[in-house]
Design an enzyme around this catalytic site. Structure first.
Site, PDB file in Angstrom:
ATOM      1  N   SER A 133       0.838  -1.189   0.000  1.00 24.95           N
ATOM      2  CA  SER A 133       0.000   0.000   0.000  1.00 24.95           C
ATOM      3  C   SER A 133       0.884   1.254   0.000  1.00 24.95           C
ATOM      4  CB  SER A 133      -0.969  -0.062   1.197  1.00 24.95           C
ATOM      5  OG  SER A 133      -2.014   0.867   1.066  1.00 24.95           O
ATOM      6  N   ASP A 286      -8.008  -5.631  -6.158  1.00 28.71           N
ATOM      7  CA  ASP A 286      -7.877  -4.357  -5.435  1.00 28.71           C
ATOM      8  C   ASP A 286      -8.770  -3.314  -6.108  1.00 28.71           C
ATOM      9  OD1 ASP A 286      -6.907  -1.940  -4.226  1.00 28.71           O
ATOM     10  OD2 ASP A 286      -4.971  -2.888  -3.889  1.00 28.71           O
ATOM     11  N   HIS A 315      -7.743  -5.181  -1.622  1.00 23.52           N
ATOM     12  CA  HIS A 315      -6.497  -4.520  -1.235  1.00 23.52           C
ATOM     13  C   HIS A 315      -5.836  -5.250  -0.069  1.00 23.52           C
ATOM     14  CE1 HIS A 315      -3.617  -1.286  -0.963  1.00 23.52           C
ATOM     15  NE2 HIS A 315      -3.904  -1.100   0.318  1.00 23.52           N
TER      16      HIS A 315
END
Length: 343
Positions: A133, A286, A315
């Protein structure tokens, strides 16, 4: 896989000049170190933190049965500015605390981390910068900002910029938090609990995929119902500071490795500058760091492998330790990357 929890150390940055102008006063970078730098300074790995997390959230990737083994590598986990450990709205000096906290960019974070490496690790050349991330965004920023220093980059469920739809998602969760009257534009005397609860519930719908909910994969996390999962997300966000969440969200929203005087918004040129051997691993499901955006970026990376993480966890597939099967795939890819020549 997780080692004993190390103590947090702090690197004093002083008055940190910011990319957007002004300074972050009396700034400090909170970090942990696992393992020791070897004599020829050839075993440093940097693993920046992700949004909403601290160094503790990165720990599930690290351990004796992982390629990220502190017996072999010196592993540095620097905390994002704004995350509540490093200098943040919740702990900064008067005049820059709370709603007065200045905007901090992705490049500001990476430049601060580079100063830490210079001072504490004798400016060692990282054999790998790796993250999930926002950690992956920082890894790509490291490769672009210091192309002669970084040997390998691994970006998991991340992109080199915050793409337009990603920004729309962030604007939605931000608006949910700020709608709480108690938030008071960041100058609150009591936590804006209604806003934090709304923020958490909106965010949860984006963090996982449609298939995650359809297949009831939340049961693998110990929740019998979606409501139990949402209650957990609420509790997790009620424990965080609202201004800290929004400060790092702003860093994310404006993130773009080409947003500087050298590249002036030319993203392909910034990507082409990354000389490190790079593994781009987006999550196949995602919803905001999409595989489509990551694949487009990978075309401009000179030494990139594009290897999607095929998972229904959205995600969160890339979150350290969240889903053991996904984590095993990530660590196997990491081991292969470390075994390859850097360039």
């Amino acid at each position: 896989m997780q080692p004993n929890q190390p103590d947090t150390a702090y690197f004093q940055l002083g008055d940190l000049p910011l990319q957007g102008g002004g300074v972050l006063k009396s700034a400090q970078l909170g970090f942990v170190q696992l393992g020791e730098l070897n004599a020829d300074r050839s075993n440093l790995i940097i693993m920046p933190t992700y949004y909403g997390g601290t160094h503790l959230g990165v720990m599930p990737f690290i351990g004796a049965d992982s390629p990220l083994n502190p017996e072999h590598y010196c592993i540095l986990i620097p905390n994002l500015l704004g995350n509540g450990i490093s200098t943040s709205p919740s702990n900064s000096v008067p005049g820059q605390n709370g709603g007065n906290f200045p905007r901090v960019s992705l490049l500001d974070n990476v430049r601060a981390q580079k100063r830490l490496v210079e001072a504490r690790f004798d400016d060692a050349r990282p054999v790998l910068v790796m993250g999930w991330s926002m950690g992956g965004m920082q890894a790509l920023q490291w490769g672009c900002a210091f192309p002669d220093r970084v040997e390998r980059v691994m970006s998991i469920c991340a992109t080199a910029r915050c793409w337009p739809h990603n920004r729309v998602f962030l604007e939605g969760v931000k608006a949910a938090l700020r709608c709480d009257p108690r938030y008071a534009n960041g100058f609150y005397s009591e936590p804006p609990t209604a806003g934090l609860r709304a923020f958490a519930r909106v965010y949860a719908g984006w963090a996982y995929s449609q298939a995650f909910f359809r297949q009831e994969l939340y049961r693998n996390l110990g929740f019998d119902t979606i409501d139990q999962l949402l209650d957990y997300w609420e509790r997790d966000h009620l424990a965080q500071d609202a201004n800290d969440l929004l400060a790092v969200l702003e860093t994310w929203r404006c993130a773009d490795i080409s947003d500087n005087d050298l590249y002036r918004g030319n993203l392909p040129a910034a990507l082409e500058a990354i000389r490190a051997r790079t593994l781009i691993m987006p999550g196949s499901s995602d919803l905001y760091f999409t595989a489509v955006d990551a694949e487009w970026e990978s075309r401009y990376l000179p030494l990139a492998e594009f290897k999607p993480l095929w998972s229904d966890w959205g995600h969160c597939a890339g979150a350290p330790g969240r889903n053991p099967e996904d984590t095993a795939v990530i660590l196997a890819a990491c081991e292969k990357l470390l075994a390859q020549p850097p360039r």
